[in-house]
Design a protein around this motif. Sequence first.
Motif, PDB file in Angstrom:
ATOM      1  N   PHE A  77       0.832  -1.208   0.000  1.00  0.00           N
ATOM      2  CA  PHE A  77       0.000   0.000   0.000  1.00  0.00           C
ATOM      3  C   PHE A  77       0.865   1.256   0.000  1.00  0.00           C
ATOM      4  O   PHE A  77       0.617   2.200  -0.756  1.00  0.00           O
ATOM      5  CB  PHE A  77      -0.921   0.001   1.218  1.00  0.00           C
ATOM      6  CG  PHE A  77      -1.479   1.358   1.538  1.00  0.00           C
ATOM      7  CD1 PHE A  77      -2.451   1.931   0.740  1.00  0.00           C
ATOM      8  CD2 PHE A  77      -1.019   2.072   2.635  1.00  0.00           C
ATOM      9  CE1 PHE A  77      -2.954   3.191   1.018  1.00  0.00           C
ATOM     10  CE2 PHE A  77      -1.512   3.325   2.926  1.00  0.00           C
ATOM     11  CZ  PHE A  77      -2.488   3.893   2.120  1.00  0.00           C
ATOM     12  N   LEU A  78       1.891   1.278   0.848  1.00  0.00           N
ATOM     13  CA  LEU A  78       2.767   2.455   0.917  1.00  0.00           C
ATOM     14  C   LEU A  78       3.485   2.681  -0.412  1.00  0.00           C
ATOM     15  O   LEU A  78       3.570   3.815  -0.904  1.00  0.00           O
ATOM     16  CB  LEU A  78       3.791   2.278   2.041  1.00  0.00           C
ATOM     17  CG  LEU A  78       3.224   2.219   3.472  1.00  0.00           C
ATOM     18  CD1 LEU A  78       4.348   1.984   4.478  1.00  0.00           C
ATOM     19  CD2 LEU A  78       2.480   3.516   3.806  1.00  0.00           C
ATOM     20  N   LEU A  79       3.979   1.588  -0.998  1.00  0.00           N
ATOM     21  CA  LEU A  79       4.657   1.711  -2.285  1.00  0.00           C
ATOM     22  C   LEU A  79       3.677   2.112  -3.388  1.00  0.00           C
ATOM     23  O   LEU A  79       3.997   2.930  -4.257  1.00  0.00           O
ATOM     24  CB  LEU A  79       5.325   0.382  -2.647  1.00  0.00           C
ATOM     25  CG  LEU A  79       6.503  -0.039  -1.754  1.00  0.00           C
ATOM     26  CD1 LEU A  79       6.911  -1.475  -2.061  1.00  0.00           C
ATOM     27  CD2 LEU A  79       7.682   0.901  -1.940  1.00  0.00           C
ATOM     28  N   GLY A  80       2.470   1.539  -3.327  1.00  0.00           N
ATOM     29  CA  GLY A  80       1.451   1.878  -4.315  1.00  0.00           C
ATOM     30  C   GLY A  80       1.007   3.329  -4.200  1.00  0.00           C
ATOM     31  O   GLY A  80       0.748   4.000  -5.204  1.00  0.00           O
ATOM     32  N   LEU A 190      -9.258   3.638  -2.990  1.00  0.00           N
ATOM     33  CA  LEU A 190      -8.057   3.970  -2.221  1.00  0.00           C
ATOM     34  C   LEU A 190      -7.034   4.671  -3.132  1.00  0.00           C
ATOM     35  O   LEU A 190      -6.452   5.701  -2.748  1.00  0.00           O
ATOM     36  CB  LEU A 190      -7.464   2.697  -1.623  1.00  0.00           C
ATOM     37  CG  LEU A 190      -6.234   2.807  -0.722  1.00  0.00           C
ATOM     38  CD1 LEU A 190      -6.207   1.619   0.243  1.00  0.00           C
ATOM     39  CD2 LEU A 190      -4.943   2.815  -1.526  1.00  0.00           C
ATOM     40  N   GLY A 191      -6.817   4.121  -4.321  1.00  0.00           N
ATOM     41  CA  GLY A 191      -5.856   4.704  -5.245  1.00  0.00           C
ATOM     42  C   GLY A 191      -6.253   6.115  -5.672  1.00  0.00           C
ATOM     43  O   GLY A 191      -5.413   7.026  -5.732  1.00  0.00           O
ATOM     44  N   ILE A 217     -10.061   6.562   1.724  1.00  0.00           N
ATOM     45  CA  ILE A 217      -8.893   5.684   1.662  1.00  0.00           C
ATOM     46  C   ILE A 217      -8.984   4.601   2.732  1.00  0.00           C
ATOM     47  O   ILE A 217      -8.753   3.417   2.456  1.00  0.00           O
ATOM     48  CB  ILE A 217      -7.601   6.514   1.851  1.00  0.00           C
ATOM     49  CG1 ILE A 217      -7.353   7.390   0.630  1.00  0.00           C
ATOM     50  CG2 ILE A 217      -6.402   5.601   2.104  1.00  0.00           C
ATOM     51  CD1 ILE A 217      -6.235   8.400   0.822  1.00  0.00           C
ATOM     52  N   LEU A 218      -9.336   5.000   3.954  1.00  0.00           N
ATOM     53  CA  LEU A 218      -9.430   4.037   5.057  1.00  0.00           C
ATOM     54  C   LEU A 218     -10.547   3.031   4.821  1.00  0.00           C
ATOM     55  O   LEU A 218     -10.359   1.816   4.994  1.00  0.00           O
ATOM     56  CB  LEU A 218      -9.660   4.781   6.374  1.00  0.00           C
ATOM     57  CG  LEU A 218      -8.513   5.696   6.836  1.00  0.00           C
ATOM     58  CD1 LEU A 218      -8.928   6.463   8.094  1.00  0.00           C
ATOM     59  CD2 LEU A 218      -7.255   4.883   7.100  1.00  0.00           C
ATOM     60  N   ILE A 219     -11.717   3.516   4.408  1.00  0.00           N
ATOM     61  CA  ILE A 219     -12.856   2.620   4.171  1.00  0.00           C
ATOM     62  C   ILE A 219     -12.587   1.702   2.984  1.00  0.00           C
ATOM     63  O   ILE A 219     -12.834   0.488   3.038  1.00  0.00           O
ATOM     64  CB  ILE A 219     -14.137   3.441   3.947  1.00  0.00           C
ATOM     65  CG1 ILE A 219     -14.547   4.145   5.241  1.00  0.00           C
ATOM     66  CG2 ILE A 219     -15.279   2.540   3.447  1.00  0.00           C
ATOM     67  CD1 ILE A 219     -15.671   5.138   5.070  1.00  0.00           C
ATOM     68  N   GLY A 220     -12.057   2.267   1.902  1.00  0.00           N
ATOM     69  CA  GLY A 220     -11.758   1.456   0.725  1.00  0.00           C
ATOM     70  C   GLY A 220     -10.694   0.418   1.006  1.00  0.00           C
ATOM     71  O   GLY A 220     -10.805  -0.733   0.580  1.00  0.00           O
TER      72      GLY A 220
END
Length: 308
Positions: A77-80, A190-191, A217-220
């Motif tokens: 996720f962090l890298l994405g 999120l993206g 972002i959190l919910i997705g």
Amino acid sequence: MIIGLVTAVAASTCYGVGSVLQAVGSRRSAREEGRAESAGAAKTQVTEHGGPSLGSTAKAVVTWEFILGTVLDFVGFLLGALSARLLPLFLCQTVISANLVITALCSIKLLGVRLKRPEWTAIGVVCGALVLLAIAAGHEGTGTVPIATHWWLLLISIAVIGGGSLLVRRLGTKGAIVAGLLSGLGFGALGIGVRVLNGVDPFNVGQLVSDPALYAILIGGLGGMYLHTVALQIGSVNGATAALVVGETVVPGIVGVLWLGDATRAGLGWLGLLGFVLAVAGAVAVAHYGEGEGALQVEAREHQAAAH
């Protein structure tokens, strides 16, 4: 561009390995539950429609394989998130979605899955499509949209995750592909949220926590993880991941082009479109041909056989 591609590939690898580890944990948890139920030491962990209960999913989440897979997902996720700030969304999300290939290869080793020739062909199509997209990708847009769009993103995320969870529970063992698709839409939200998030550059805590995109972002992310876990419990790991690929690629790619200013290189729009269509078609084909049954289905049959 190069840094964005490298981070997207690294994120894809983390997601792919993480998905298989989560599948291993989910299925080991289901086997243990099945043995406990057969011995009369536990009550059934399926809903009235045959799908996994919340308790069943919770038990899968605390296995060490699932926890390790989740750590890899977090790193991914962090890298994405970084790559989403550096690349057009249609390229970033599609490269990340190549975790389908990593998932397929790891599932052979860790889950004993045997891929058919059509699946290998479809995976090859996805890889070829990614090359076309990388060639065609141009500059990324600014990501600046009205705040009302951030609110719409939050509301849509709530509807997709909330309504999707109810639908999947209703479908039971038939809901694996739907769960995978909805989890992909959650990760797609999120993206998009990462791309439009205020208060990142320059960093401003007040803007960050007051932005609806942060909560989208959190919910997705969390909802997508839950639905992906359910999909892994009741369906093929490759099929569930392929459905996820479609959900997290199509919508963000379209949003990026239509509203965020993402573009292809001059004269290569047709190549980008071809690569995008082939990537989605390849993922759909993997979902269609994906073999293997979900852990709960296997355990249910074994339980029924033992009962008879």
